[in-house]
Design an enzyme around this catalytic site. Structure first.
Site, PDB file in Angstrom:
ATOM      1  N   LYS A 171       0.832  -1.213   0.000  1.00 18.13           N
ATOM      2  CA  LYS A 171       0.000   0.000   0.000  1.00 18.13           C
ATOM      3  C   LYS A 171       0.871   1.270   0.000  1.00 18.13           C
ATOM      4  O   LYS A 171       0.551   2.263  -0.669  1.00 18.13           O
ATOM      5  CB  LYS A 171      -0.942  -0.012   1.212  1.00 18.13           C
ATOM      6  N   LYS A 239      -0.409  11.318   5.820  1.00 22.83           N
ATOM      7  CA  LYS A 239      -0.076  10.159   6.673  1.00 22.83           C
ATOM      8  C   LYS A 239       0.606   9.073   5.846  1.00 22.83           C
ATOM      9  O   LYS A 239       1.624   8.501   6.240  1.00 22.83           O
ATOM     10  CB  LYS A 239      -1.376   9.623   7.293  1.00 22.83           C
TER      11      LYS A 239
END
Ligand code: NAD
Length: 292
Positions: A171, A239
């Protein structure tokens, strides 16, 4: 039919939970935002009053939360998954969090007889709504096989990529490619407009050639129209760029373009655009040229 405890019914979790209901599963959901529970009830799911209530009778627990502190509090808290789920429960964390948190969760859960997969997703809000997500799964192969029928309800590309936390590393790689693509599409728009060429027409041509991408397909019109309603918030991409850079450090590699993209995303956030869609990276690119 499986009983699924679903924690985190936001932009992504809400449509995902609805798909599980439509596939015939019992979904007991919890979110700290009451409107999300109303939406779940309207979709045919059962709202719970706490994490503990949502997970107590579950065979599978899915978490779809913003970041690692939220996941850790939902998993480790007194009211949380490890204290309240039954032995043998399969916990599938579909949030994007740092790989070391996924490892810590898997280790702590093992001691409680709870199986864990990290299964972050790509495909955005559209992918969640259309049950067309790409899902990258880290953990034991047997647990992946057990989770596959549930994950197939939510995604079209569901792949076991390695042991615990491998899903999060994949990811992170995904997010640096997505961020970089947005940054370059933004630069293309600024160049076209500043040169007096119609940006929509120009991008239509790009989308049919070697520069084609899902981002150009899905987002070029909204970017040219400056529609930045999320979608995927700049805050969350910030993030994710932090996760990507930390993973690079951990792996002892140098990712200079990722570093630059991380700074552009940080600039978007510092300019006050954190709650806009990540395509609002265009605003930073415009500012750099004194436009916008
Ligand atoms: P979101 O903020 O819309 O949803 C998160 C939900 O979690 C919110 O409804 C929030 O109220 C809830 N929540 C927070 N703390 C909680 C707690 N302690 N207990 C119960 N509920 C709690 O975020 P999102 O866009 O749905 O993203 C969720 C995750 O998926 C993130 O990790 C994100 O990076 C990832 N992701 C998002 C997208 C996207 O396009 N939005 C795409 C891929 C991956």
């Amino acid at each position: 039919m499986t009983t699924v405890g679903f924690i985190g019914l936001g932009i992504m979790g809400s449509p995902m939970a609805a798909h599980l209901v439509n596939a015939g599963h019992e979904v007991v959901g919890f979110d700290v935002v009451p409107e999300s529970l109303t939406k779940l009830a309207e979709a045919g799911g059962k709202p719970a009053a706490s994490v503990a209530e949502a997970v107590a009778g579950a065979d599978v627990v899915i978490t779809m939360l913003p970041n690692h502190p939220h996941v850790e509090s939902v998993v480790f808290g007194d009211d949380g998954v490890l204290q309240n789920a039954k032995e043998g429960t399969l916990l599938i964390d579909m949030s994007t969090i740092r790989p070391e948190s996924s490892l810590a969760i898997a280790e702590a859960a093992k001691a409680k007889g709870i199986r864990v997969l990290d299964a972050p997703v790509s495909g955005g809000e559209a992918g969640a709504k259309n049950a067309a997500l790409s899902i990258m799964v880290g953990g034991d192969a047997a647990d992946f096989e057990a989770a596959k029928p549930i994950l197939d309800v939510l995604g079209k590309t569901v792949v076991h990529v390695g042991p615990h936390s491998a899903g999060q590393v994949v990811k992170a790689a995904n997010q640096l490619v997505v961020g970089g693509t947005y940054a370059l599409v933004a630069e293309a728009i600024v160049l076209l407009e500043a040169s007096g060429v119609d940006a929509k027409t120009g991008l239509d041509v790009l989308a049919g050639g070697l520069a084609a991408s899902r981002i150009l397909d899905l987002k070029r019109d909204s970017m040219v129209a400056r529609q930045f309603q999320p979608g995927f918030r700049i805050d969350l991409h910030h993030k994710d760029m932090g996760i990507a850079l930390a993973a690079a450090r951990q792996a002892d590699v140098s990712l200079p373009v990722t570093g630059l993209i991380a700074q552009l995303v940080a600039a978007a956030r510092a300019m006050g655009h954190g709650s806009l869609d990540h395509s609002a990276l265009l605003k930073v690119t415009e500012q750099l040229s004194g436009r916008g």
